[in-house]
Design a protein around this motif. Sequence first.
Motif, short mmCIF file in Angstrom:
data_model
loop_
_atom_site.label_atom_id
_atom_site.label_comp_id
_atom_site.label_asym_id
_atom_site.label_seq_id
_atom_site.Cartn_x
_atom_site.Cartn_y
_atom_site.Cartn_z
N ARG A 91 0.83 -1.22 0.00
CA ARG A 91 0.00 0.00 0.00
C ARG A 91 0.86 1.26 0.00
O ARG A 91 0.54 2.25 0.65
N GLY A 92 1.98 1.22 -0.69
CA GLY A 92 2.86 2.37 -0.78
C GLY A 92 3.83 2.53 0.38
O GLY A 92 4.61 3.48 0.41
N GLU A 93 3.81 1.62 1.33
CA GLU A 93 4.73 1.68 2.47
C GLU A 93 5.77 0.58 2.35
O GLU A 93 5.53 -0.46 1.75
N ARG A 94 6.91 0.80 2.97
CA ARG A 94 7.93 -0.23 3.01
C ARG A 94 7.42 -1.37 3.90
O ARG A 94 6.76 -1.11 4.91
N PRO A 95 7.72 -2.61 3.55
CA PRO A 95 7.19 -3.75 4.33
C PRO A 95 7.52 -3.69 5.82
O PRO A 95 6.68 -4.07 6.64
N GLU A 96 8.69 -3.19 6.18
CA GLU A 96 9.05 -3.14 7.61
C GLU A 96 8.23 -2.10 8.38
O GLU A 96 8.21 -2.12 9.62
N ASP A 97 7.55 -1.20 7.66
CA ASP A 97 6.79 -0.16 8.33
C ASP A 97 5.32 -0.51 8.54
O ASP A 97 4.61 0.22 9.23
N VAL A 98 4.85 -1.60 7.94
CA VAL A 98 3.44 -1.96 8.14
C VAL A 98 3.28 -2.70 9.47
O VAL A 98 4.20 -3.37 9.94
N VAL A 99 2.12 -2.54 10.06
CA VAL A 99 1.83 -3.19 11.34
C VAL A 99 0.48 -3.88 11.21
O VAL A 99 -0.50 -3.28 10.76
N TYR A 100 0.47 -5.14 11.59
CA TYR A 100 -0.77 -5.91 11.57
C TYR A 100 -1.03 -6.45 12.97
O TYR A 100 -0.11 -6.61 13.77
#
Length: 154
Positions: A91-100
């Motif tokens: 979604r336009g963010e770096r993978p390390e910056d996403v939080v689930y």
Amino acid sequence: MHITARVDYAVRTLLELAAKGDGRPVKAETLATAQSIPHKFLEAVLADLRRGGLVCSRRGPEGGYWLARPPGAISIADVIRTVEGPLASVRGERPEDVVYTGAAEKLRDVWIAVRVNLRAVLEEVSLEDVVADNLPAFVEELTRDQGAWERRRV
């Protein structure tokens, strides 16, 4: 991984320049014709490649484009990052910056693993490797796997 027309055209254009190998300027029209790329689209791609430091250019009758670095020093990953940005984003963010949270909590690890594997191939394959038909052994091995050529259906 979705490879856009912009990335495909950029890589093919740089491969044409690498194949020339003499460092002399090549006209955009010559590049467009050689790879059947729409000329106007190619001009925009070449502008990105120039801004990204992958090609140099000169105007005029003796002008054109040439590689800014040796073909062995330009990886496919360099090209993708130059024209599209990061190799993997969520979604336009770096993978390390996403939080689930909850059931999806480990999904970020999956996206990180995808990025690692993209890097493993795309950072190790240079323009020179492709032009010389000398891909790294591990890439050749991956393509020998019959499953690599099979289409998957949902």
